[in-house]
Each structure stands twice: as structure tokens, then as C-alpha cells.
Design a protein around this motif. Structure first.
Motif, PDB file in Angstrom:
ATOM      1  N   SER A   1       0.831  -1.213   0.000  1.00  0.00           N
ATOM      2  CA  SER A   1       0.000   0.000   0.000  1.00  0.00           C
ATOM      3  C   SER A   1       0.861   1.257   0.000  1.00  0.00           C
ATOM      4  CB  SER A   1      -0.905   0.014   1.235  1.00  0.00           C
ATOM      5  OG  SER A   1      -1.803  -1.066   1.221  1.00  0.00           O
ATOM      6  N   TYR A   2       1.967   1.212   0.742  1.00  0.00           N
ATOM      7  CA  TYR A   2       2.933   2.297   0.773  1.00  0.00           C
ATOM      8  C   TYR A   2       4.099   1.983  -0.158  1.00  0.00           C
ATOM      9  CZ  TYR A   2       0.858   3.877   5.257  1.00  0.00           C
ATOM     10  OH  TYR A   2       0.027   4.333   6.241  1.00  0.00           O
ATOM     11  N   PRO A   3       4.792   3.002  -0.643  1.00  0.00           N
ATOM     12  CA  PRO A   3       6.042   2.761  -1.371  1.00  0.00           C
ATOM     13  C   PRO A   3       7.130   2.324  -0.397  1.00  0.00           C
ATOM     14  CG  PRO A   3       5.722   5.104  -1.065  1.00  0.00           C
ATOM     15  CD  PRO A   3       4.473   4.437  -0.554  1.00  0.00           C
ATOM     16  N   LYS A   4       8.302   2.067  -0.896  1.00  0.00           N
ATOM     17  CA  LYS A   4       9.386   1.629  -0.022  1.00  0.00           C
ATOM     18  C   LYS A   4       9.775   2.736   0.942  1.00  0.00           C
ATOM     19  CE  LYS A   4      12.896   2.712  -3.541  1.00  0.00           C
ATOM     20  NZ  LYS A   4      13.984   2.137  -4.381  1.00  0.00           N
ATOM     21  N   ALA A   5      10.499   2.345   1.994  1.00  0.00           N
ATOM     22  CA  ALA A   5      10.807   3.263   3.093  1.00  0.00           C
ATOM     23  C   ALA A   5      11.543   4.513   2.629  1.00  0.00           C
ATOM     24  CB  ALA A   5      11.614   2.536   4.164  1.00  0.00           C
ATOM     25  N   SER A   6      12.458   4.381   1.685  1.00  0.00           N
ATOM     26  CA  SER A   6      13.230   5.545   1.243  1.00  0.00           C
ATOM     27  C   SER A   6      12.334   6.601   0.593  1.00  0.00           C
ATOM     28  CB  SER A   6      14.330   5.117   0.271  1.00  0.00           C
ATOM     29  OG  SER A   6      13.775   4.474  -0.869  1.00  0.00           O
ATOM     30  N   VAL A   7      11.298   6.152  -0.093  1.00  0.00           N
ATOM     31  CA  VAL A   7      10.351   7.089  -0.704  1.00  0.00           C
ATOM     32  C   VAL A   7       9.520   7.772   0.376  1.00  0.00           C
ATOM     33  CG1 VAL A   7       8.378   7.310  -2.273  1.00  0.00           C
ATOM     34  CG2 VAL A   7      10.261   5.775  -2.851  1.00  0.00           C
ATOM     35  N   LEU A   8       9.119   7.006   1.386  1.00  0.00           N
ATOM     36  CA  LEU A   8       8.361   7.587   2.484  1.00  0.00           C
ATOM     37  C   LEU A   8       9.190   8.633   3.219  1.00  0.00           C
ATOM     38  CD1 LEU A   8       6.602   4.437   3.987  1.00  0.00           C
ATOM     39  CD2 LEU A   8       5.592   6.197   2.534  1.00  0.00           C
ATOM     40  N   ALA A   9      10.469   8.341   3.414  1.00  0.00           N
ATOM     41  CA  ALA A   9      11.354   9.289   4.099  1.00  0.00           C
ATOM     42  C   ALA A   9      11.496  10.576   3.292  1.00  0.00           C
ATOM     43  CB  ALA A   9      12.715   8.655   4.331  1.00  0.00           C
ATOM     44  N   GLU A  10      11.657  10.443   1.996  1.00  0.00           N
ATOM     45  CA  GLU A  10      11.778  11.622   1.134  1.00  0.00           C
ATOM     46  C   GLU A  10      10.489  12.430   1.150  1.00  0.00           C
ATOM     47  OE1 GLU A  10      12.744  12.717  -3.562  1.00  0.00           O
ATOM     48  OE2 GLU A  10      12.892  10.651  -2.844  1.00  0.00           O
ATOM     49  N   ASN A  11       9.357  11.731   1.183  1.00  0.00           N
ATOM     50  CA  ASN A  11       8.062  12.397   1.167  1.00  0.00           C
ATOM     51  C   ASN A  11       7.834  13.223   2.431  1.00  0.00           C
ATOM     52  OD1 ASN A  11       5.433  12.686  -0.251  1.00  0.00           O
ATOM     53  ND2 ASN A  11       4.628  11.706   1.593  1.00  0.00           N
ATOM     54  N   GLN A  12       8.420  12.809   3.541  1.00  0.00           N
ATOM     55  CA  GLN A  12       8.282  13.580   4.775  1.00  0.00           C
ATOM     56  C   GLN A  12       8.937  14.951   4.661  1.00  0.00           C
ATOM     57  OE1 GLN A  12       9.518  11.728   8.405  1.00  0.00           O
ATOM     58  NE2 GLN A  12       7.690  10.455   8.561  1.00  0.00           N
ATOM     59  N   ASN A  13       9.891  15.090   3.773  1.00  0.00           N
ATOM     60  CA  ASN A  13      10.585  16.360   3.600  1.00  0.00           C
ATOM     61  C   ASN A  13       9.996  17.212   2.485  1.00  0.00           C
ATOM     62  OD1 ASN A  13      12.631  16.086   5.614  1.00  0.00           O
ATOM     63  ND2 ASN A  13      13.635  14.572   4.333  1.00  0.00           N
ATOM     64  N   ALA A  14       8.877  16.768   1.932  1.00  0.00           N
ATOM     65  CA  ALA A  14       8.256  17.496   0.820  1.00  0.00           C
ATOM     66  C   ALA A  14       7.098  18.347   1.321  1.00  0.00           C
ATOM     67  CB  ALA A  14       7.753  16.508  -0.230  1.00  0.00           C
ATOM     68  N   GLY A  15       6.916  19.533   0.741  1.00  0.00           N
ATOM     69  CA  GLY A  15       5.742  20.334   1.029  1.00  0.00           C
ATOM     70  C   GLY A  15       4.526  19.702   0.375  1.00  0.00           C
ATOM     71  N   PRO A  16       3.327  20.199   0.693  1.00  0.00           N
ATOM     72  CA  PRO A  16       2.112  19.604   0.140  1.00  0.00           C
ATOM     73  C   PRO A  16       2.101  19.501  -1.384  1.00  0.00           C
ATOM     74  CG  PRO A  16       1.562  21.104   1.902  1.00  0.00           C
ATOM     75  CD  PRO A  16       3.041  21.265   1.662  1.00  0.00           C
ATOM     76  N   ASP A  17       2.584  20.533  -2.061  1.00  0.00           N
ATOM     77  CA  ASP A  17       2.541  20.508  -3.521  1.00  0.00           C
ATOM     78  C   ASP A  17       3.496  19.481  -4.110  1.00  0.00           C
ATOM     79  OD1 ASP A  17       4.717  21.969  -2.650  1.00  0.00           O
ATOM     80  OD2 ASP A  17       4.730  23.301  -4.389  1.00  0.00           O
ATOM     81  N   ARG A  18       4.522  19.067  -3.336  1.00  0.00           N
ATOM     82  CA  ARG A  18       5.449  18.047  -3.821  1.00  0.00           C
ATOM     83  C   ARG A  18       5.244  16.703  -3.133  1.00  0.00           C
ATOM     84  NH1 ARG A  18      10.247  18.771  -2.349  1.00  0.00           N
ATOM     85  NH2 ARG A  18      10.008  20.483  -0.870  1.00  0.00           N
ATOM     86  N   SER A  19       4.233  16.614  -2.287  1.00  0.00           N
ATOM     87  CA  SER A  19       3.917  15.359  -1.611  1.00  0.00           C
ATOM     88  C   SER A  19       3.312  14.378  -2.613  1.00  0.00           C
ATOM     89  CB  SER A  19       2.916  15.613  -0.479  1.00  0.00           C
ATOM     90  OG  SER A  19       1.645  15.960  -1.008  1.00  0.00           O
ATOM     91  N   MET A  20       3.150  13.147  -2.163  1.00  0.00           N
ATOM     92  CA  MET A  20       2.553  12.138  -3.034  1.00  0.00           C
ATOM     93  C   MET A  20       1.097  12.483  -3.356  1.00  0.00           C
ATOM     94  SD  MET A  20       4.232   8.702  -1.356  1.00  0.00           S
ATOM     95  CE  MET A  20       3.396   7.595  -2.496  1.00  0.00           C
ATOM     96  N   THR A  21       0.412  13.121  -2.436  1.00  0.00           N
ATOM     97  CA  THR A  21      -0.943  13.578  -2.722  1.00  0.00           C
ATOM     98  C   THR A  21      -0.918  14.737  -3.710  1.00  0.00           C
ATOM     99  OG1 THR A  21      -1.721  12.933  -0.514  1.00  0.00           O
ATOM    100  CG2 THR A  21      -3.070  14.493  -1.730  1.00  0.00           C
ATOM    101  N   GLY A  22      -0.058  15.707  -3.451  1.00  0.00           N
ATOM    102  CA  GLY A  22      -0.004  16.894  -4.298  1.00  0.00           C
ATOM    103  C   GLY A  22       0.484  16.644  -5.698  1.00  0.00           C
ATOM    104  N   THR A  23       1.262  15.568  -5.899  1.00  0.00           N
ATOM    105  CA  THR A  23       1.762  15.238  -7.235  1.00  0.00           C
ATOM    106  C   THR A  23       0.930  14.152  -7.909  1.00  0.00           C
ATOM    107  OG1 THR A  23       3.309  13.632  -6.268  1.00  0.00           O
ATOM    108  CG2 THR A  23       4.128  15.875  -6.660  1.00  0.00           C
ATOM    109  N   GLY A  24      -0.108  13.680  -7.231  1.00  0.00           N
ATOM    110  CA  GLY A  24      -0.991  12.685  -7.841  1.00  0.00           C
ATOM    111  C   GLY A  24      -0.404  11.294  -7.902  1.00  0.00           C
ATOM    112  N   THR A  25       0.590  10.991  -7.060  1.00  0.00           N
ATOM    113  CA  THR A  25       1.187   9.654  -7.070  1.00  0.00           C
ATOM    114  C   THR A  25       0.642   8.764  -5.958  1.00  0.00           C
ATOM    115  OG1 THR A  25       3.063  10.499  -5.782  1.00  0.00           O
ATOM    116  CG2 THR A  25       3.319  10.407  -8.180  1.00  0.00           C
ATOM    117  N   ALA A  26      -0.285   9.269  -5.165  1.00  0.00           N
ATOM    118  CA  ALA A  26      -0.933   8.457  -4.139  1.00  0.00           C
ATOM    119  C   ALA A  26      -2.443   8.637  -4.241  1.00  0.00           C
ATOM    120  CB  ALA A  26      -0.464   8.856  -2.745  1.00  0.00           C
TER     121      ALA A  26
END
Length: 438
Positions: free
Chosen positions: A251-276
Motif C-alpha cells: 500500500s505504501y512505497p518503499k521506506a526511502s520514498v516515504l522518508a523523502e516524502n516527509q521532507n516534501a511540502g504539500p505541492d510536492r507530496s505524493m498527494t499533491g503530485t498525484g502519485t498516491a
């Protein structure tokens, strides 16, 4: 909270600003300096000068400056000077200002920090500000043993934001959020990740609201009204295991992607980029996230173990508050401005949903009538929850601001397999217990 407030980068950084090191010393210094200086002055024209600090986006700054202008037009003897910054540096600056008896007269406040300041005598009792048009929960959210120290600007709710386009690409429909369970959520998110290349069912949880909602579904609270923890390390282990299972199942991507996503603002998050397909956000962020992804997102209730809407664990949260500095020289003028901010139709029209669904019910009615479709959906979602809600969250105790960072760190320990679920839960629990015991 808004887009900037809740950026993944900010979540990691603000952790324990008032609970550790110099920040604690700074606020504590207020109690040690006796009757030193205070905020407030008069300018060359003899007007009363009030300083007003807030955090937020550029659009909030523009709207707030217009609100200040409107207030000054009605109150020509008062000069309001704005002090605007982003979230990441706001609390460090405020702690330093309070310690040096140079805090702004009017302070935009978050509930994570309300007790940090109120319990040290740094906030003004705002009795006298008109809250007659507020729901009781909005008043309670800003009331401590020191009185009414935070006036709610607006309310919001935690949501599971869904992307209908991503779901459609995976051959799925937006689920019925009044009946779905965590098992349903797992199956849907696994299907999205399996069927779509480069897209995933969900992004990692938003803390501490994710844990708060999980605990509420079991009739518990992260902290109680007495400030003590309302859960156990075993409860936390169950929560960590839930997310570890979502990672293992795809359901989630691999841990490294999750870690990178924590450092992203909303517009660059997985929700904001349409990848989740799903992401956990606050209801007043729906418009900004929809604009970022380029299509209308949908707010949903979180799943529950029972599939009953009344068991979703949601609550009305003050998106933010207005507080006054306890040592202001102009308490009456401070109250007058805060009253204008929350009760004026003119201020409401300028704020719209930026500071949450307006707490004043009359202002709310007029604001909602003038919203665009996405913001209307957000407002309707929040108001539709009222019959299902099982009370609000107790006001967080001193030290609560550290909880978010602790949860994020140990979730990553679990996701990267650096600690077992049981060990991470025990260690995180001990840190949280120590933080709120200060």
C-alpha cells in the motif's frame, strides 16, 4: 493548519521547540523576570500601537493585511503592525520574544503550544471577546485553567483525502466512507499499487493526528485532560504494526520514498503530485492540494475497525487561534482586534477558509455561500461530521509539541527495519512520556 503549516518538512522540524533546550528556558524566563517590560506603545500620531504576529502562506499574509486595514478604518486610534513569518521559524522567534518581554500583543496560536505559554502565564485572559455565536467545542479548545486564552478562528477535521482520478485509473471507485473498514482500505490501497506503475495506494501517516484518530477509535486519547498519557506502549505497537503491514503489503512505497516524502511540502507530496490515491490531511488543505494536483480531491472519513461512521474517531479541531500577550499594555485593544478578526463579516470574507471553517456561525454561513466547489466540499464535509463526533481532544499538555517528531522518527525506524515494532513502540512511548512530563 494550512498547506504551509503542515508541510512534511515543517513536521519534522518543529518537534520540540518549546519543550527542549533554549526554548524552554526562554518561556520559563517570563516567570523569572518579574514585572519587566511589556508589549505595546504609541506612535508619533498618538495612536495605540499593537503588534500582531502570524505564520502562513503569502495569500494569508495578503488577506491578513487587508483585515488589518479594515480594522484600522473602523478604529482610527489603533495602529496594528503585522509581523509575518513561515511556520518553521515562528515558534523559536516567539519564545525568544517572550523571554525578552518583547512579544507581540496579538499572537496567532496553535493548540500544540497553547499550554506551553498559558501555563507559564504568558497569555492574556480574553474574557470579553464575543463568543456567543461559537459552538461550545470551539470555546473549550481555547480554555485552560487560566481562562479563555485562545479564540478559535475556525475549525477543521482530519481527513483521508482521496484522488478519484488515480482510483479510476486502477479500476476503482471512491469508497463509501460511512461503511468502510481498515481491511477495505488495505485491499483498495494494495490494488492501486499493484495496478498502477509509479503510483501507490497511500502515503505515510500525518502525525500526531494519525495516532490520535487511531486511539480515539478505541475510546482512548493520546493525552488526557490531566495531561497524562492516555495510551500504552502496546497501543502504540499496534499502531506501528498497522503501518508496517501497509508497507509490507505494498500500500505504501518503499521506506526511502516515504522518508523523502516527509521532507516534501504539500505541492510536492505524493498527494499533491498525484502519485498516491490517499493521503491524511486536514480538511482546510483540500483546496490547496487540489490546485497542486490539478483536479478535485475528495475528503473522506477515516476507516474504522467496525465500519460504522460514528466509530471513525474524528473530532473538531481548532485550525488555529488568536491569543493575546499576557503583558500587553493594551488588553482592551487586543480584545477588540481579536473580536474583529473572528466576528466581523468583513474579516470572514477575507479569511474565507484559510484559517478554517469560521468559528462564528453567522460568519460561517456567509463565507460558505461564497466558496468555490472544492472549498464548499470541504466545508460540507466538516459540517456533516457533527452527528458522528464523540467529543473533542483534551488541550495538549506542555511538552506535546515534541510528540510529532518522536512519532516520525520511530515510524522510520520501523519502516527501515532498524528496530522491531515492539522496540520502536517502547522507545517512542518512553520519549513521549518524558516530553509531556516536563
Amino acid at each position: 493548519m494550512d498547506q504551509q503549516d503542515n508541510s512534511r518538512k515543517s513536521r519534522q522540524k518543529f518537534g520540540a521547540r518549546l519543550s527542549k533546550s533554549v526554548a524552554v528556558a526562554a518561556v520559563t524566563a517570563l516567570a523569572l523576570t518579574g514585572c519587566g517590560g511589556s508589549s505595546g506603545a504609541e506612535n508619533a500620531d498618538g495612536k495605540t500601537v499593537l503588534r500582531f504576529s502570524w505564520w502562513g502562506s503569502d495569500s494569508r499574509a495578503q488577506a491578513t493585511n487587508k483585515i488589518i486595514e479594515a480594522f484600522e478604518a473602523e478604529n482610527p486610534d489603533i495602529d496594528v503592525q503585522g509581523e509575518y513569518s513561515d511556520w518553521s521559524g515562528y515558534w523559536d522567534k516567539l519564545a525568544t520574544q517572550v523571554a525578552s518581554n518583547d512579544a507581540p500583543d496579538i499572537i496567532q496560536m496553535d493548540d500544540k503550544y497553547l499550554r506551553e505559554y498559558a501555563d507559564r502565564g504568558a497569555l492574556l485572559d480574553l474574557t470579553g471577546v464575543d463568543v456567543s455565536k461559537f459552538e461550545e467545542v470551539s470555546i473549550q479548545n481555547g480554555t485552560t485553567d487560566d481562562g479563555l486564552v485562545g479564540i478559535t478562528t475556525g475549525i477543521n477535521s482530519f481527513t483521508l483525502t482521496a484522488n478519484p482520478k488515480v482510483l479510476e485509473e486502477a479500476g476503482l471507485k471512491v469508497p463509501d466512507d460511512k461503511t468502510w473498514t481498515w481491511d477495505d482500505y488495505r485491499k483498495i490501497t494494495e490494488t492501486v499499487s499493484e495496478k498502477l506503475d509509479g503510483k501507490y495506494g497511500a502515503e505515510a501517516p500525518n502525525e500526531p493526528a494519525g495516532l490520535q484518530t487511531w486511539l480515539r477509535q478505541d475510546g482512548k486519547h493520546l493525552t488526557g485532560s490531566d495531561g497524562a498519557l492516555g495510551f500504552t506502549a502496546e497501543d502504540l505497537a499496534g499502531y506501528f504494526q498497522h503501518h508496517r503491514d501497509l508497507l509490507s503489503g505494498g500500500s505504501y512505497p518503499k521506506a526511502s520514498v516515504l522518508a523523502e516524502n516527509q521532507n516534501a511540502g504539500p505541492d510536492r507530496s505524493m498527494t499533491g503530485t498525484g502519485t498516491a490515491a490517499f493521503g491524511m490531511w486536514w480538511s482546510n488543505q483540500l483546496g490547496g492540494l487540489s490546485a497542486a494536483v490539478g483536479s478535485d480531491l475528495v475528503p473522506l472519513r477515516l476507516p474504522s475497525s467496525t465500519g460504522k461512521a460514528e466509530d471513525n474517531g474524528l473530532w473538531y479541531k481548532s485550525s488555529m487561534m488568536m491569543s493575546g500577550y499576557g503583558r500587553t499594555k493594551h488588553p482592551d485593544e487586543v480584545k477588540k482586534f481579536i473580536d474583529f478578526m473572528v466576528n466581523s463579516q468583513e474579516a470572514g470574507a477575507l479569511n474565507q477558509m484559510d484559517r478554517g471553517l469560521p468559528a462564528n456561525l453567522d460568519v460561517r454561513k456567509s463565507v460558505v455561500a461564497d466558496l468555490d466547489s472544492v472549498e464548499t466540499a470541504s466545508a460540507e464535509f466538516v459540517t456533516s461530521l457533527e452527528p458522528e463526533l464523540q467529543g473533542t481532544e483534551p488541550i495538549p499538555p506542555m511538552g506535546f509539541s515534541a510528540v510529532q517528531d518522536i512519532l516520525y522518527r520511530y515510524e522510520m525506524e520501523v519502516f527501515f527495519d532498524r528496530q522491531s515494532v515492539a522496540d520502536a513502540a517502547q522507545n517512542a512511548f518512553k520519549e513521549i512520556e518524558t516530553a509531556v512530563a516536563q
